[in-house]
Design a protein around this motif. Sequence first.
Motif, short mmCIF file in Angstrom:
data_model
loop_
_atom_site.label_atom_id
_atom_site.label_comp_id
_atom_site.label_asym_id
_atom_site.label_seq_id
_atom_site.Cartn_x
_atom_site.Cartn_y
_atom_site.Cartn_z
N ARG A 253 30.63 47.95 -1.23
CA ARG A 253 31.41 48.54 -0.14
C ARG A 253 31.10 50.03 -0.09
O ARG A 253 31.14 50.72 -1.10
N TYR A 254 30.76 50.50 1.10
CA TYR A 254 30.48 51.92 1.27
C TYR A 254 31.56 52.49 2.16
O TYR A 254 31.72 52.07 3.30
N ASP A 255 32.28 53.45 1.62
CA ASP A 255 33.37 54.05 2.37
C ASP A 255 32.81 55.24 3.16
O ASP A 255 32.22 56.14 2.58
N THR A 256 32.95 55.21 4.47
CA THR A 256 32.42 56.32 5.27
C THR A 256 33.57 57.17 5.81
O THR A 256 33.38 58.03 6.65
N GLY A 257 34.79 56.90 5.32
CA GLY A 257 35.99 57.49 5.92
C GLY A 257 36.33 58.91 5.51
O GLY A 257 37.26 59.47 6.05
N ASN A 258 35.64 59.48 4.54
CA ASN A 258 35.89 60.89 4.25
C ASN A 258 34.57 61.59 3.95
O ASN A 258 33.55 60.94 3.75
N LYS A 259 34.62 62.91 3.90
CA LYS A 259 33.38 63.69 3.86
C LYS A 259 32.49 63.31 2.68
O LYS A 259 31.30 63.04 2.85
N LEU A 260 33.07 63.29 1.47
CA LEU A 260 32.24 63.03 0.29
C LEU A 260 31.65 61.62 0.31
O LEU A 260 30.44 61.44 0.14
N SER A 261 32.51 60.63 0.59
CA SER A 261 31.99 59.26 0.51
C SER A 261 31.01 58.98 1.65
O SER A 261 30.10 58.18 1.51
N TRP A 262 31.17 59.67 2.77
CA TRP A 262 30.21 59.52 3.87
C TRP A 262 28.84 60.06 3.45
O TRP A 262 27.80 59.44 3.68
N LEU A 263 28.86 61.25 2.77
CA LEU A 263 27.59 61.81 2.29
C LEU A 263 26.95 60.90 1.25
O LEU A 263 25.74 60.64 1.28
N GLU A 264 27.77 60.38 0.33
CA GLU A 264 27.25 59.46 -0.70
C GLU A 264 26.62 58.23 -0.05
O GLU A 264 25.54 57.78 -0.45
N THR A 265 27.31 57.69 0.98
CA THR A 265 26.78 56.51 1.68
C THR A 265 25.43 56.83 2.30
O THR A 265 24.48 56.05 2.22
N ASN A 266 25.32 58.02 2.90
CA ASN A 266 24.05 58.41 3.51
C ASN A 266 22.93 58.49 2.47
O ASN A 266 21.80 58.09 2.74
N ILE A 267 23.26 59.01 1.29
CA ILE A 267 22.23 59.10 0.24
C ILE A 267 21.81 57.70 -0.19
O ILE A 267 20.62 57.39 -0.29
#
Length: 295
Positions: A253-267
């Motif tokens: 599960r990739y959380d895109t709902g906040n700044k940090l987890s969105w950046l992590e998902t992109n990486i």
Amino acid sequence: MAKKVTKAVIPAAGLGTRFLPETKALPKEMLPIVDTPTIQFIVEEAKASGIKDIVIVIGKGKRSIEDHFDANPELESILEQRAKTKILETIEKTNDMNIYFIRQSHPRGLGDAIYTARSFIENEPFIVMLGDDVMRDKVPLTRQLMDSFHKTGASTLAVKRVAHKDISKYGVIDPQQEVEPGLFNVKRFVEKPSPDKAPSDLAIIGRYLLTPEIFGILEQTKPDAGGEIQLTSAIDELNKTQRVFAHEFKGERYDTGNKLSWLETNIQFGLRHPEISTDLRKYILNLAKELEQQK
Ligand code: G1P
């Protein structure tokens, strides 16, 4: 025999306050994961699960979502002339889905957004997919819920174990019994409890299969202190008159709902993207070395 599930609701009317200023003029659902808007992943999961009709609940400033899912014959013919077949495929992937839009004029919470879709759903079981979570598994999570429904005929929502300190960001289940591996009977559904009050670490993660009786309950559900009609409260009520199960998701599960987890998902997605994975990997390794030296 359980009724067939063919429709999904994607609520996308939220204000995206966790992403301001970006979301002042652009919907958070259009934030890219590398080169693809988040909401595209959600629609692709629906398609891969066998859903035919989708209604997206939008609000002010969300028109680019409509444009994104509209066919673009001009662009398509240019790409065709230039033999850009791969790119053409990426923009045509969900052209065969029936996608409709409803406007929620006042953002009154998730429960209210779902309620606006009642005449589209009619008297059928349906799927709700929240845009913040992108899921990856061999069998798409929405399909997993549909398969479970075909056996039980009951509403079922997806849960995943999260770190205890993060539990207050989620709806949480109070499990009664694991009736089969990964499928729980539930005593209570609680929206965003504080960690000391949370009945478990099993968090609701944004995929629901609901029976249409939820609409009658949503109609009666009072807004909470923040003025929002909570879907979790309505589900807790539904569970008092018919069974509602929780299905534990074991995939990614990739959380895109906040700044940090969105950046992590992109990486994470960048590291798997054929065009950029090698260079991104090099960049990250070099950056890590530099940061290490600066210590
Ligand atoms: C919503 C739901 C919550 C659920 C979460 C999953 O909260 O209200 O029950 O656990 O989505 O992402 P939100 O993230 O919109 O605050």
